[in-house]
Design an enzyme around this catalytic site. Structure first.
Site, PDB file in Angstrom:
ATOM      1  CG  HIS A  18      -1.990  -1.044   1.156  1.00  0.00           C
ATOM      2  ND1 HIS A  18      -3.283  -0.774   0.755  1.00  0.00           N
ATOM      3  CD2 HIS A  18      -1.956  -2.372   1.399  1.00  0.00           C
ATOM      4  CE1 HIS A  18      -3.996  -1.892   0.769  1.00  0.00           C
ATOM      5  NE2 HIS A  18      -3.215  -2.875   1.161  1.00  0.00           N
ATOM      6  CG  ASP A 115      -4.713   2.266   1.110  1.00  0.00           C
ATOM      7  OD1 ASP A 115      -3.776   1.955   0.361  1.00  0.00           O
ATOM      8  OD2 ASP A 115      -5.540   1.444   1.565  1.00  0.00           O
ATOM      9  CB  THR A 138      -2.891   0.148  -3.595  1.00  0.00           C
ATOM     10  OG1 THR A 138      -3.474  -0.705  -2.606  1.00  0.00           O
ATOM     11  CG2 THR A 138      -2.765   1.542  -3.021  1.00  0.00           C
ATOM     12  CD1 TRP A 355      -2.380  -2.864  -9.232  1.00  0.00           C
ATOM     13  CD2 TRP A 355      -2.802  -4.820 -10.249  1.00  0.00           C
ATOM     14  NE1 TRP A 355      -2.731  -2.595 -10.537  1.00  0.00           N
ATOM     15  CE2 TRP A 355      -2.990  -3.777 -11.176  1.00  0.00           C
ATOM     16  CE3 TRP A 355      -3.000  -6.146 -10.662  1.00  0.00           C
ATOM     17  CZ2 TRP A 355      -3.374  -4.013 -12.501  1.00  0.00           C
ATOM     18  CZ3 TRP A 355      -3.377  -6.377 -11.985  1.00  0.00           C
ATOM     19  CH2 TRP A 355      -3.559  -5.321 -12.881  1.00  0.00           C
ATOM     20  CG  ASN A 356       2.209  -2.384  -5.543  1.00  0.00           C
ATOM     21  OD1 ASN A 356       1.980  -1.297  -6.049  1.00  0.00           O
ATOM     22  ND2 ASN A 356       1.689  -2.753  -4.382  1.00  0.00           N
ATOM     23  CD  GLU A 360       6.924  -3.376  -8.382  1.00  0.00           C
ATOM     24  OE1 GLU A 360       7.487  -4.457  -8.091  1.00  0.00           O
ATOM     25  OE2 GLU A 360       6.518  -2.566  -7.524  1.00  0.00           O
ATOM     26  N   GLY A 375      -5.880 -12.832  -0.449  1.00  0.00           N
ATOM     27  CA  GLY A 375      -6.418 -11.502  -0.795  1.00  0.00           C
ATOM     28  C   GLY A 375      -6.891 -11.377  -2.238  1.00  0.00           C
ATOM     29  CD  GLN A 377      -1.639 -12.286  -3.077  1.00  0.00           C
ATOM     30  OE1 GLN A 377      -1.455 -13.482  -2.949  1.00  0.00           O
ATOM     31  NE2 GLN A 377      -1.232 -11.402  -2.169  1.00  0.00           N
TER      32      GLN A 377
HETATM   33 BR1  BUP Z   1       9.049  -9.201  -1.036  1.00  0.00          BR
HETATM   34  C1  BUP Z   1       9.620  -7.611  -1.794  1.00  0.00           C
HETATM   35  N1  BUP Z   1      11.383  -6.177  -2.422  1.00  0.00           N
HETATM   36  O1  BUP Z   1      11.873  -8.060  -1.352  1.00  0.00           O
HETATM   37  P1  BUP Z   1       2.717  -6.306  -3.944  1.00  0.00           P
HETATM   38  C2  BUP Z   1       8.728  -6.718  -2.302  1.00  0.00           C
HETATM   39  N2  BUP Z   1       9.169  -5.555  -2.869  1.00  0.00           N
HETATM   40  O2  BUP Z   1      10.936  -4.288  -3.492  1.00  0.00           O
HETATM   41  P2  BUP Z   1       2.273  -7.482  -1.282  1.00  0.00           P
HETATM   42  C3  BUP Z   1      10.512  -5.291  -2.955  1.00  0.00           C
HETATM   43  O3  BUP Z   1       7.103  -4.490  -2.448  1.00  0.00           O
HETATM   44  P3  BUP Z   1      -0.340  -6.337  -1.016  1.00  0.00           P
HETATM   45  C4  BUP Z   1      11.012  -7.323  -1.835  1.00  0.00           C
HETATM   46  O4  BUP Z   1       8.402  -4.537  -5.716  1.00  0.00           O
HETATM   47  C5  BUP Z   1       6.247  -4.275  -4.608  1.00  0.00           C
HETATM   48  O5  BUP Z   1       6.382  -2.945  -4.986  1.00  0.00           O
HETATM   49  C6  BUP Z   1       7.588  -4.974  -4.669  1.00  0.00           C
HETATM   50  O6  BUP Z   1       3.680  -5.226  -3.290  1.00  0.00           O
HETATM   51  C7  BUP Z   1       8.181  -4.580  -3.356  1.00  0.00           C
HETATM   52  O7  BUP Z   1       2.497  -7.424  -2.871  1.00  0.00           O
HETATM   53  C8  BUP Z   1       5.891  -4.321  -3.137  1.00  0.00           C
HETATM   54  O8  BUP Z   1       3.362  -6.950  -5.094  1.00  0.00           O
HETATM   55  C9  BUP Z   1       4.980  -5.486  -2.816  1.00  0.00           C
HETATM   56  O9  BUP Z   1       1.425  -5.623  -4.227  1.00  0.00           O
HETATM   57  O10 BUP Z   1       1.265  -6.360  -0.915  1.00  0.00           O
HETATM   58  O11 BUP Z   1       3.528  -7.207  -0.607  1.00  0.00           O
HETATM   59  O12 BUP Z   1       1.644  -8.793  -1.051  1.00  0.00           O
HETATM   60  O13 BUP Z   1      -0.820  -7.487  -0.183  1.00  0.00           O
HETATM   61  O14 BUP Z   1      -0.754  -5.029  -0.455  1.00  0.00           O
HETATM   62  O15 BUP Z   1      -0.652  -6.501  -2.460  1.00  0.00           O
END
Ligand code: BUP
Length: 456
Positions: A18, A115, A138, A355-356, A360, A375, A377
């Site tokens: 987030h 958020d 997000t 989603w991030n 990416e 969640g 996913q």
């Molecule tokens: Br693990 C990890 N380095 O080692 P998501 C994650 N990330 O930069 P999540 C790193 O954290 P939600 C690591 O690039 C992304 O921007 C990754 O977000 C970064 O999944 C972020 O992919 C992780 O959305 O969060 O962590 O499960 O449950 O909120 O979706």
């Protein structure tokens, strides 16, 4: 021009998933001449959040930081409650402190962006202050559909859907019951359910909903949301992504990657919130060893990084670790994901589809083998599969439900890495993403229009 400078406050929620898109959005707005106040609920749950926040403020001296000190909370989580949802609840329960904080900002705000997990309290507060409120969702636009209609569909009649295999949400094709996180299908109160019920409903009263997505991958969902097919009278749902990572996020590229052939490495990570069981981690290790491919595996076995103290040898077992060293690199959380995904050696991503992570991978043109853990996913994995960016082995279920064996994992990695059409499609989608955020691109134009509104 006679435009005044827009002043926007951003209020992120708990967890890197987030927080990360919030500072990317802050950086983008600041870059477009918007004055930014970034409100930080403190303390944070994870070390990753507090460390990244200090690097963020160091590299953007023009962004002002406003600490939002959270109150102790009157809620006793059961052991099964996720510490991040618990923290969101704590932010909500402290939210009455936001009103004086927001009123004290100078120059007066043009709008507040919050958020989605804080939508309900934040919208009530800004309504009382007569201030525009935008929600930054997000996750995917498709997930926002489920989120905002939950209260009117399954949220109000969970048990009635007990026998139903596919759940109908207006504006979506029927969703298999198994794609909905189990806590949302329970009658009993739990934090995730309350969070979606209350915030999803209130979002309809916001001034606009920003989503880190773009037309090229979610055209239909965006159209249906904006045509009133999901909920009548929604504010505009605006695609502004995929947001670019900031320079400061990078830590250091891994020297090991430089030594691997282009496109040969499978990157393996399940995000910042997945605690994989030891048994599953060992099967995954077996699978990687048997896949025959090179890999970079980020191991994490506790939800909160501060508690993740065991050595790799203890978690994975020293025998397996030795075998894995032949072709791969095994590291413990945290690495910077952008350093990895942007490296030419990386040719595939075994991902939970947070989603991030999906956005990416798209920005870097990396194909995905989806293994959703919890969640939103599965909804995101469905998008990944439909746009041809990746494959998804649906029989694997949610992360906690079952242990997937190493042989299956190896087979699916081989399939993904051998799939040339996924590789090419990933490059195509990367180009569409670049177009969307480039000059005259749909996401870029939408963002500039918003800034225009805020300046008037
Ligand atoms: Br693990 C990890 N380095 O080692 P998501 C994650 N990330 O930069 P999540 C790193 O954290 P939600 C690591 O690039 C992304 O921007 C990754 O977000 C970064 O999944 C972020 O992919 C992780 O959305 O969060 O962590 O499960 O449950 O909120 O979706």
């Amino acid at each position: 021009s006679d435009h005044k400078l827009a002043h926007i406050a951003l209020l992120p929620s708990a967890g890197m998933g987030h927080l990360t898109p919030f500072f990317r959005l802050a950086a983008l707005l600041a870059d477009n001449n918007v004055k930014i106040t970034f409100i930080t609920p403190s303390p944070t749950v994870s070390l990753a959040e507090s460390q990244t926040l200090s690097r963020f403020f160091d590299s953007f001296p023009e962004i002002s930081r406003k600490q939002f000190h959270l109150l102790p909370i009157d809620y006793h989580p059961s052991n099964s409650e996720d510490p991040f949802y618990y923290h969101m609840e704590r932010i909500c329960q402290s939210s009455h402190l936001l009103s004086p904080l927001i009123s004290s900002l100078y120059p007066p705000l043009s709008a507040l962006i919050t958020d989605m997990s804080l939508a309900s309290p934040a919208i009530s507060i800004t309504q009382a202050l007569n201030l525009p409120n935008y929600v930054f969702f997000t996750s995917s636009a498709k997930m926002s559909t489920l989120f905002m209609s939950f209260h009117a569909t399954i949220g109000s009649k969970a048990t009635e859907t007990d026998e139903i295999e596919a759940i109908k949400i207006p504006g979506l094709e029927a969703i298999p019951r198994s794609w909905i996180p189990p806590p949302l299908l329970q009658d009993a109160k739990n934090l995730l359910k309350t969070y979606i019920l209350e915030n999803g409903k209130k979002m309809a009263e916001s001034s606009g909903i920003l989503v880190n997505t773009f037309e090229g991958i979610e055209r239909e969902s965006l159209r249906k949301l904006n045509d009133g097919e999901v909920i009548k009278g929604l504010p505009p749902v605006i695609a502004i992504g995929p947001l670019a990572p900031c320079e400061f996020e990078k830590i250091q590229p891994l020297a090991w990657l430089d030594e691997q052939p282009n496109g040969s490495v499978v990157y393996v990570s399940f995000g910042s919130r997945t605690a994989m069981s030891r048994e599953q981690l060992r099967e995954l290790g077996e699978g990687l060893a048997r896949s025959g491919h090179r890999f970079l595996w980020l191991v994490k076995n506790k939800k909160v990084d501060r508690e993740d103290e065991e050595e790799l040898d203890q978690i994975i077992g020293s025998g397996l670790i030795e075998r894995l060293k032949e072709k791969g690199l095994v590291v413990k959380y945290w690495l910077n994901q952008e350093d990895i995904l942007s490296h030419p050696a990386v040719g595939g991503f075994l991902s939970h589809c947070g989603w991030n992570s999906v956005t990416e991978a798209i920005r870097n043109g990396v194909r995905i083998l989806a293994w959703p853990q919890h969640g939103d996913q599965k909804i995101n994995a469905d998008i990944v599969e439909k746009i041809g960016l990746g494959t998804w082995e649906k029989s694997w279920g949610w992360g906690e439900e079952m242990v997937v064996n190493g042989t299956d994992i190896a087979e699916n990695i081989k399939k993904m890495m051998g799939n040339e059409s996924l590789r090419l499609q990933a490059k195509q989608i990367r180009e569409q993403a670049r177009t969307a955020v480039g000059i005259d691109g749909s996401s870029r134009k939408a963002l500039l229009e918003l800034i225009e509104i805020w300046q008037n």
